[in-house]
Design a protein around this motif. Sequence first.
Motif, mmCIF file in Angstrom:
data_model
loop_
_atom_site.group_PDB
_atom_site.id
_atom_site.type_symbol
_atom_site.label_atom_id
_atom_site.label_comp_id
_atom_site.label_asym_id
_atom_site.label_seq_id
_atom_site.Cartn_x
_atom_site.Cartn_y
_atom_site.Cartn_z
ATOM 1 N N UNK A 101 0.850 -1.194 0.000
ATOM 2 C CA UNK A 101 0.000 0.000 0.000
ATOM 3 C C UNK A 101 0.885 1.242 0.000
ATOM 4 N N UNK A 102 0.285 2.354 -0.416
ATOM 5 C CA UNK A 102 0.943 3.664 -0.373
ATOM 6 C C UNK A 102 0.476 4.337 0.910
ATOM 7 N N UNK A 103 1.406 4.568 1.837
ATOM 8 C CA UNK A 103 1.046 4.983 3.188
ATOM 9 C C UNK A 103 1.612 6.363 3.511
ATOM 10 N N UNK A 104 0.739 7.262 3.963
ATOM 11 C CA UNK A 104 1.186 8.564 4.456
ATOM 12 C C UNK A 104 0.949 8.642 5.961
ATOM 13 N N UNK A 105 -0.300 8.465 6.399
ATOM 14 C CA UNK A 105 -0.593 8.457 7.830
ATOM 15 C C UNK A 105 -0.947 9.828 8.363
ATOM 16 N N UNK A 106 -1.338 9.847 9.632
ATOM 17 C CA UNK A 106 -1.793 11.071 10.293
ATOM 18 C C UNK A 106 -0.669 11.731 11.083
ATOM 19 N N UNK A 107 -0.934 12.959 11.495
ATOM 20 C CA UNK A 107 0.010 13.676 12.366
ATOM 21 C C UNK A 107 0.171 12.927 13.683
ATOM 22 N N UNK A 108 1.361 13.012 14.254
ATOM 23 C CA UNK A 108 1.626 12.355 15.541
ATOM 24 C C UNK A 108 2.709 13.136 16.270
ATOM 25 N N UNK A 109 2.917 12.812 17.522
ATOM 26 C CA UNK A 109 3.917 13.508 18.321
ATOM 27 C C UNK A 109 4.973 12.541 18.824
ATOM 28 N N UNK A 110 6.201 13.029 18.899
ATOM 29 C CA UNK A 110 7.286 12.365 19.598
ATOM 30 C C UNK A 110 7.660 13.290 20.736
ATOM 31 N N UNK A 111 7.361 12.873 21.964
ATOM 32 C CA UNK A 111 7.435 13.751 23.120
ATOM 33 C C UNK A 111 6.532 14.955 22.840
ATOM 34 N N UNK A 112 7.041 16.171 22.802
ATOM 35 C CA UNK A 112 6.199 17.342 22.570
ATOM 36 C C UNK A 112 6.314 17.892 21.156
ATOM 37 N N UNK A 113 6.961 17.162 20.266
ATOM 38 C CA UNK A 113 7.161 17.638 18.898
ATOM 39 C C UNK A 113 6.185 16.935 17.963
ATOM 40 N N UNK A 114 5.431 17.716 17.187
ATOM 41 C CA UNK A 114 4.465 17.151 16.258
ATOM 42 C C UNK A 114 5.082 16.964 14.876
ATOM 43 N N UNK A 115 4.793 15.822 14.263
ATOM 44 C CA UNK A 115 5.235 15.527 12.903
ATOM 45 C C UNK A 115 4.006 15.284 12.034
ATOM 46 N N UNK A 116 4.039 15.848 10.810
ATOM 47 C CA UNK A 116 2.891 15.772 9.910
ATOM 48 C C UNK A 116 3.335 15.107 8.612
ATOM 49 N N UNK A 117 3.085 13.815 8.458
ATOM 50 C CA UNK A 117 3.449 13.143 7.208
ATOM 51 C C UNK A 117 2.729 13.760 6.011
ATOM 52 N N UNK A 118 3.424 13.906 4.897
ATOM 53 C CA UNK A 118 2.819 14.494 3.703
ATOM 54 C C UNK A 118 3.697 14.205 2.498
ATOM 55 N N UNK A 119 3.103 14.313 1.307
ATOM 56 C CA UNK A 119 3.891 14.198 0.082
ATOM 57 C C UNK A 119 4.721 15.464 -0.095
#
Length: 284
Positions: free
Chosen positions: A54-72
Motif C-alpha cells: 500500500x501507499x502509506x502517508x498516515x496522520x500527524x503524531x507527536x514524539x514527546x512534545x514535537x508534532x510531525x505531519x506526514x505528507x507528500x
Amino acid sequence: MKKLVSLAVLTALLSACMETTQNSASEYGSEGFGEETLVTESSNDAYLMAAAPRYYIGNAYKVEDVQYIPSEDFSYNRTGMAGIIPTELNGVKTSNGEVYDMNQMVATSKTLPLPTIAKVTNLENGQSLTVRVNNRGPFVNSRIMDLSPAAAAKIGLTNQTKVQVQVLQEESMAVKNATTGEKVAVVVEEEAPVAPAAAPVATPSGDYSVQVAAFYAEDSANALVQKMRAYGDANVIKEGDMFKVRIENLDASSARSVIDSLRSSEGMAPGLLKNGRWVNADSI
C-alpha cells in the motif's frame, strides 16, 4: 524493469527510546496486519522500484512534545542526523506493509510517504546511495532518518552521522504509481496541497494565535508554514531550541474557524494562545 513476484505487509510506531550507537529495536513496531513476504529479483533497482502492499502517508503524531505531519513532499531536501536500524528487526513488518530486509537499501522517515525513493549522502565523507524509504521512524527527535545496516555500510556510516536526504521525484512518483495502480505520471504541482474552501484568511488583527506544530529542525518548520499560509498569517516563531509554526493575528471567530478546519481537513491537533498565553483551544 524486472517483475515483482509477491508483496508484503505493515509496521508502525512504537514509543521513543534511548539513543545508542546501534539504535534500539523499541523505536519500531507492528500494527498487527497479516503477513506475506516481499519477493523480488536480485537486482537492487528491482527492489527499490517494486510496488508496495500500500501507499502509506498516515496522520500527524507527536514524539514527546514535537508534532510531525506526514505528507507528500517531492522537493524534500534536508540535512540532519541518521542512525542504523537494529539487525534484530530483520523480518518485521513495516508501516506500508512490506517486510524489513536489513540487506536491502532501505530507510525510515518521520514524514515521507511510504514508499519514497531518496538519495542519502554521508556529509562526513561525501559518499551517497539511493534508498527505498518504507517505514516510519526513528521515534526520537534527534534523528531524521535511520538506514538499514547494508545501506549504512555502503556510505561508511557506522554511528550517528549527519546526512543529506533528497527525495528523487521521478523515481518516487514511479513507485507510487506502481503501488496505487495509477497509469499517468503526476507532476509536482498536482500534488501540492489545496487550501480547504472554508478556511478563513485572517486579517492582521486579533489577540489569538493558533500553534500548528513545533520542530527542532528549522527547515521542517519553514516547509509547513508555506502550507499553513492558506489559513492565515502563518509564521515560524523561534523559542529556545524549537521552531514553532503559528497562525497569528486572529480574532476569536477566525481562531475558532482555523482550529476547526485544521482538525477536520488536516487531521491536526492545534493549540491556542491569547496574547501569548496558552488557553484551552475549545474555550472560544
